[in-house]
Design a protein around this motif. Structure first.
Motif, PDB file in Angstrom:
ATOM      1  N   UNK A 188      -3.521   3.407  -1.406  1.00 42.09           N
ATOM      2  CA  UNK A 188      -3.243   4.428  -2.290  1.00 42.09           C
ATOM      3  C   UNK A 188      -3.657   5.615  -1.604  1.00 42.09           C
ATOM      4  N   UNK A 189      -4.821   5.745  -1.140  1.00 44.60           N
ATOM      5  CA  UNK A 189      -5.406   6.877  -0.757  1.00 44.60           C
ATOM      6  C   UNK A 189      -4.828   7.424   0.561  1.00 44.60           C
ATOM      7  N   UNK A 190      -4.408   6.036   1.356  1.00 46.19           N
ATOM      8  CA  UNK A 190      -3.668   6.443   2.657  1.00 46.19           C
ATOM      9  C   UNK A 190      -2.458   6.315   2.763  1.00 46.19           C
TER      10      UNK A 190
ATOM     11  N   UNK B  71      -6.563  -5.692 -12.112  1.00 44.99           N
ATOM     12  CA  UNK B  71      -7.001  -4.180 -11.625  1.00 44.99           C
ATOM     13  C   UNK B  71      -6.211  -3.738 -10.584  1.00 44.99           C
ATOM     14  N   UNK B  72      -6.101  -4.647  -9.448  1.00 44.32           N
ATOM     15  CA  UNK B  72      -5.542  -4.575  -8.342  1.00 44.32           C
ATOM     16  C   UNK B  72      -4.029  -4.025  -8.624  1.00 44.32           C
ATOM     17  N   UNK B  73      -3.314  -4.765  -9.165  1.00 41.95           N
ATOM     18  CA  UNK B  73      -1.876  -4.800  -9.345  1.00 41.95           C
ATOM     19  C   UNK B  73      -1.671  -3.768 -10.529  1.00 41.95           C
ATOM     20  N   UNK B  74      -2.503  -3.370 -11.155  1.00 42.23           N
ATOM     21  CA  UNK B  74      -2.364  -2.080 -12.018  1.00 42.23           C
ATOM     22  C   UNK B  74      -2.483  -0.955 -11.359  1.00 42.23           C
TER      23      UNK B  74
ATOM     24  N   UNK C 251      -1.845  -0.552  -8.063  1.00 40.77           N
ATOM     25  CA  UNK C 251      -0.518  -0.745  -7.178  1.00 40.77           C
ATOM     26  C   UNK C 251       0.529  -0.048  -7.788  1.00 40.77           C
ATOM     27  N   UNK C 252       0.782  -0.490  -9.340  1.00 37.12           N
ATOM     28  CA  UNK C 252       1.754   0.127  -9.995  1.00 37.12           C
ATOM     29  C   UNK C 252       1.596   1.543 -10.345  1.00 37.12           C
ATOM     30  N   UNK C 253       0.268   2.013 -10.658  1.00 40.69           N
ATOM     31  CA  UNK C 253       0.146   3.321 -10.849  1.00 40.69           C
ATOM     32  C   UNK C 253       0.537   4.214  -9.527  1.00 40.69           C
ATOM     33  N   UNK C 254       0.249   3.667  -8.615  1.00 34.13           N
ATOM     34  CA  UNK C 254       0.629   4.609  -7.160  1.00 34.13           C
ATOM     35  C   UNK C 254       2.071   4.320  -6.512  1.00 34.13           C
ATOM     36  N   UNK C 255       2.671   3.203  -7.163  1.00 34.68           N
ATOM     37  CA  UNK C 255       3.730   2.612  -6.318  1.00 34.68           C
ATOM     38  C   UNK C 255       3.453   2.063  -5.143  1.00 34.68           C
TER      39      UNK C 255
END
Length: 399
Positions: free
Chosen positions: A162-164, A213-216, A218-222
């Protein structure tokens, strides 16, 4: 320059041969023009061995000291993999969570990622093609090492993606996401695609292949998320937005065998008891899942489920409460499991719950507690009926 985040679980890096093979694969991708952020877990059962060492020394370690110890497992792996990469001509740098700038908040052993500075990686990539980052760890505002709890390396990888602003590939010892555990039902189908929502439900309800949490995140940042077997040519599973997928009533069946069912009884409806209970659950970072409450002439009865990893905490909490509320009675049952149906199509297709309950009844499988969401139905059943319930529901819904 293309950039990707890859994560390798403990079984994927359990010995030096596997680490060398992964290094060769990473070299091929670098030679094809990629820059890679590689997140790794501790080798094999290293974390379990460290916990066994602690048990041999003390029964009451401080959380910050335990977190400091547990993070050494991942630090070994990043060092080994980086050494091999450099040895075969790939410019690589090993990084702890601290060096990667992973800032955390919360409990030392169950922290959450608060911030990652992408500039750290831009600078590191000026001299390196592969950054090997220790998963599962970070550092809090007091400069104390913390861990991210169960499945924390998955969360590390997705947060870095997400950050990259890149996709995230997670490699482990499974071929992808299956409609149910193929060890329980050998005809289970591997899913080519699954939505974030469905994967979050499957993870939370016992599927176990990805940390919720990892899937959540990923969902939040698409962030497109790929799950596949390490060094395998078998196509894995992409987890992505629901908008890109076709709906079906039921996508999968999950069986959670790592749960405990707790029932408390008290002769009076006493809000002080409930307030104290939930305060202590929060302070102990014990997550409550299914919950139901009955208040009648016999008093208060409440049932809820928790992960079996919180066994020590819940026993301590309930014993403490009993000292304050003498008439409190409680029972912790570890002989139950949770069976769940998951599918985004449940929003618009009626009759799923009725069919599920009828299927269990027709197979003489008793259920003691149920809960639902928009896209899932879960029941607590006897552990001895778990695998039979999986097969019955899988066949009933023709998954």
């Amino acid at each position: 320059m293309n950039r990707s985040v890859l994560k390798f679980g403990g079984s994927s890096v359990s010995d030096f041969t596997k680490i060398k093979n992964i290094a060769e694969m990473l070299k091929i991708r670098v030679d094809q023009g990629e820059q890679l952020i590689v997140v790794v877990s501790a080798m094999g059962k290293t974390t379990d061995e460290l916990m066994a060492n602690v048990s041999a020394l003390t029964t009451n370690p401080k959380d910050q000291e335990l977190a400091l110890l547990l993070t050494t497992g991942e630090q070994q792996t990043v060092s080994y993999l980086s050494m091999v990469l450099n040895d075969i001509g790939v410019n690589a740098k090993a990084m702890t969570g601290y060096q990667a700038g992973i800032k955390t908040i919360g409990h030392h052993l169950k922290s959450r990622i608060a911030e990652i500075n992408p500039d750290t990686f831009e600078i590191a990539f000026t001299e390196n093609d592969v950054l090997v980052v220790a998963g599962f760890q970070g550092i809090n505002e007091s400069l104390e090492v913390t861990t991210l709890g169960r499945g924390g390396s998955d969360t590390t990888a997705v947060a870095l993606a997400a950050s990259n602003d890149t996709a995230c590939e997670i490699y482990t010892d499974v071929d992808g996401v299956y409609a149910t555990d193929p060890r329980l039902y050998k005809e289970a189908k591997r899913l080519e695609y699954v939505s974030y929502e469905e994967m979050m439900e499957m993870s939370a309800l016992g599927a176990g292949v990805l940390e919720t949490r990892s899937v959540e995140l990923a969902n939040n940042y698409n962030i497109p998320l790929y799950l596949g077997r390490t060094l395998s040519n078998v196509k894995g599973t992409w987890i992505m937005s629901q908008a890109e997928l076709l709906e079906k009533a039921v996508t999968g069946v999950a069986l959670d065998t790592h749960m405990m069912h707790v029932t408390i009884s008290y002769p009076l409806p006493d809000n002080r008891l409930l307030t104290e209970l939930f305060t202590q659950l929060e302070e102990g970072s014990v997550n409550v899942d299914m919950i139901s409450q009955i208040i009648n002439l016999e008093g208060l009865q409440m049932s809820f489920t928790i992960k079996d990893t919180d066994a020590f905490q819940i026993s301590t909490i309930l014993e403490t409460l009993k000292e304050q509320f003498n008439a409190l009675d409680f029972k912790i049952n570890e002989e139950y499991v949770k069976i769940s149906l998951i599918g985004s199509g449940m929003r618009d297709i009626s009759g799923v719950a009725s069919k599920a309950f009828i299927t269990l009844i027709e197979n003489d499988i008793s259920f003691y507690q149920t809960t639902t969401s928009e896209i899932s139905i879960s029941c607590v059943i006897d552990a001895e009926n778990g695998e039979r319930a999986v097969r019955a529901l899988y066949q009933a819904f023709d998954i």
